[in-house]
Design a protein around this motif. Sequence first.
Motif, PDB file in Angstrom:
ATOM      1  N   THR A   1       0.884  -1.265  -0.008  1.00  0.00           N
ATOM      2  CA  THR A   1       0.029  -0.093  -0.107  1.00  0.00           C
ATOM      3  C   THR A   1       1.065   1.195   0.026  1.00  0.00           C
ATOM      4  OG1 THR A   1      -0.146  -0.031   2.379  1.00  0.00           O
ATOM      5  CG2 THR A   1      -1.896  -0.935   1.125  1.00  0.00           C
ATOM      6  N   ASN A   2       0.400   2.214  -0.522  1.00  0.00           N
ATOM      7  CA  ASN A   2       0.965   3.827  -0.302  1.00  0.00           C
ATOM      8  C   ASN A   2       2.576   3.611  -0.937  1.00  0.00           C
ATOM      9  OD1 ASN A   2      -1.422   4.540   0.804  1.00  0.00           O
ATOM     10  ND2 ASN A   2      -0.595   3.905   2.870  1.00  0.00           N
ATOM     11  N   SER A   3       2.500   2.852  -1.873  1.00  0.00           N
ATOM     12  CA  SER A   3       4.053   2.745  -2.396  1.00  0.00           C
ATOM     13  C   SER A   3       4.034   3.058  -3.804  1.00  0.00           C
ATOM     14  CB  SER A   3       4.737   1.450  -2.266  1.00  0.00           C
ATOM     15  OG  SER A   3       4.746   0.852  -0.794  1.00  0.00           O
ATOM     16  N   LYS A   4       5.366   3.114  -4.443  1.00  0.00           N
ATOM     17  CA  LYS A   4       5.535   3.470  -5.908  1.00  0.00           C
ATOM     18  C   LYS A   4       5.748   2.082  -6.241  1.00  0.00           C
ATOM     19  CE  LYS A   4       7.164   6.062  -9.604  1.00  0.00           C
ATOM     20  NZ  LYS A   4       8.143   6.796 -10.317  1.00  0.00           N
ATOM     21  N   VAL A   5       4.973   1.666  -7.431  1.00  0.00           N
ATOM     22  CA  VAL A   5       5.318   0.101  -7.734  1.00  0.00           C
ATOM     23  C   VAL A   5       5.526   0.136  -9.298  1.00  0.00           C
ATOM     24  CG1 VAL A   5       4.900  -2.128  -7.601  1.00  0.00           C
ATOM     25  CG2 VAL A   5       3.944  -0.627  -5.950  1.00  0.00           C
ATOM     26  N   VAL A   6       6.365  -0.478  -9.891  1.00  0.00           N
ATOM     27  CA  VAL A   6       6.532  -0.518 -11.238  1.00  0.00           C
ATOM     28  C   VAL A   6       6.485  -2.088 -11.621  1.00  0.00           C
ATOM     29  CG1 VAL A   6       8.190  -0.545 -13.219  1.00  0.00           C
ATOM     30  CG2 VAL A   6       8.746   1.154 -11.469  1.00  0.00           C
ATOM     31  N   VAL A   7       5.263  -1.891 -12.757  1.00  0.00           N
ATOM     32  CA  VAL A   7       4.986  -3.413 -12.919  1.00  0.00           C
ATOM     33  C   VAL A   7       5.426  -3.524 -14.803  1.00  0.00           C
ATOM     34  CG1 VAL A   7       3.203  -4.934 -13.565  1.00  0.00           C
ATOM     35  CG2 VAL A   7       3.046  -3.450 -11.487  1.00  0.00           C
ATOM     36  N   THR A   8       6.447  -4.254 -14.904  1.00  0.00           N
ATOM     37  CA  THR A   8       6.872  -4.252 -16.458  1.00  0.00           C
ATOM     38  C   THR A   8       5.574  -5.444 -16.993  1.00  0.00           C
ATOM     39  OG1 THR A   8       8.617  -6.126 -16.101  1.00  0.00           O
ATOM     40  CG2 THR A   8       9.170  -3.844 -15.937  1.00  0.00           C
ATOM     41  N   GLY A   9       5.623  -5.292 -18.124  1.00  0.00           N
ATOM     42  CA  GLY A   9       4.588  -6.141 -18.785  1.00  0.00           C
ATOM     43  C   GLY A   9       3.079  -5.762 -18.327  1.00  0.00           C
ATOM     44  N   GLY A  10       2.906  -4.750 -17.707  1.00  0.00           N
ATOM     45  CA  GLY A  10       1.674  -4.526 -17.269  1.00  0.00           C
ATOM     46  C   GLY A  10       0.301  -4.366 -17.895  1.00  0.00           C
TER      47      GLY A  10
ATOM     48  N   LEU B   1      -3.356  -0.745  -7.559  1.00  0.00           N
ATOM     49  CA  LEU B   1      -4.226   0.770  -7.751  1.00  0.00           C
ATOM     50  C   LEU B   1      -5.403   0.804  -6.648  1.00  0.00           C
ATOM     51  CD1 LEU B   1      -4.382   1.011 -11.738  1.00  0.00           C
ATOM     52  CD2 LEU B   1      -3.110   2.602  -9.910  1.00  0.00           C
ATOM     53  N   LYS B   2      -5.835  -0.410  -6.739  1.00  0.00           N
ATOM     54  CA  LYS B   2      -7.229  -0.592  -5.475  1.00  0.00           C
ATOM     55  C   LYS B   2      -6.518  -0.472  -4.074  1.00  0.00           C
ATOM     56  CE  LYS B   2     -10.556  -3.511  -7.807  1.00  0.00           C
ATOM     57  NZ  LYS B   2     -10.360  -4.699  -8.143  1.00  0.00           N
TER      58      LYS B   2
END
Length: 350
Positions: A6-15, A28-29
Amino acid sequence: MNRIITNSKVVVTGGAGFIGSNLCEVLLKQNNDVTCLDNFSTGFTHNIEAFLSNPKFKIIEGDIRNYKDCQKAVEGADYVLHQAALGSVPRSIVDPMTATDVNIGGFVKMLHAAAQAKVKRFVYAASSSTYGDSINLPKVEHIIGNALSPYAITKYVDELYAKNFSDLYGIETIGLRYFNVFGRRQDPNGAYAAVIPKFVQTLIKHESPLINGDGSFSRDFTYIDNVIQANQLAAITPTEVLLERMKGYNATRGIASNNSDDKSISEVFNVAFGERTNLNELVQILIDNLSKFDAEIANIQIQHGPNRAGDIPHSLASIEKGKTLLGYEPGYSIRKGLEEATEWYWENLK
Ligand SMILES: NC(=O)c1ccc[n+]([C@@H]2O[C@H](COP(=O)([O-])OP(=O)(O)OC[C@H]3O[C@@H](n4cnc5c(N)ncnc54)[C@H](O)[C@@H]3O)[C@@H](O)[C@H]2O)c1
């Protein structure tokens, strides 16, 4: 202990792909800022359409083989969930060069960019194909066989790089060896489609599904929600907790530690349900589920063809390591997952 990001910055490759888009949706939820890096080679805009208006979602249309794109994606990130790759064993047999280029070349670029950006953890999609010709069942993480395809080699080489980068640059890495994942948004089309969506689409069209071989080959089919749980636990389980649990786990099994200084994390985990289902049983469950929507599907006959190159007869994961170290508790059996997945496919494909 916290089990979700939660409340983090996350990179999803192949998103924009199957697994990646499901990760983006959940993240996102849970109020995270999500950056998706994808070149749309096998992913689709329709998979991420619903998130495009969300101010916490950022899409970078780019390539993991381009280091600048990787740097842009990881800027300020807490976690990377690296899913981008060219999947499919048969595809890699037809075109081993592109598979290697993307799955190893692109992987190293993402990993390097993440190490330079000092992300908290780099979690990546590894694969059960790494077990190759090992006849050991259930598969345990520290016993693998010879690779049977270029795809399997790329995924194993990724694990070696992850461990090496962890030693050299101190980046924490966790590889998740996925076992035959299925669920909403998995693409049913094309020569390299996975077996479950392909069979569902065939049945919905009232055509006979073609099983390669006599149908006795079995797999540990894994529902997408189990995979989402594993990714989150892999990202946020604290370093000290993991190191402590690892010591106990390795000691009771006589396994040498994988972490040279016992300070940085570089581990791999099976991600599966821990049960195997053969292809004949699988098709029967799909027929039973889909017949509830369309009674005629119950009368469809199964066809059998020759075995496929590079396929192993049986695959079943031990999930003990994930349970013990990460607290992984897959909530979806194949039957429970297929109920949700077939309902989704019925709504979206019929
Ligand atoms: N689905 C499974 O059963 C399974 C099993 C084991 C491992 N995996 C691994 O999980 C990951 C996700 O698989 P998936 O089933 O969601 O596949 P997918 O094809 O739906 O998703 C892969 C995504 O990566 C993107 N991509 C490919 N090459 C790229 C590049 N060069 N630069 C940027 N983006 C790129 C594609 O456009 C796509 O959106 C892959 O690494 C795959 O190897 C999947």
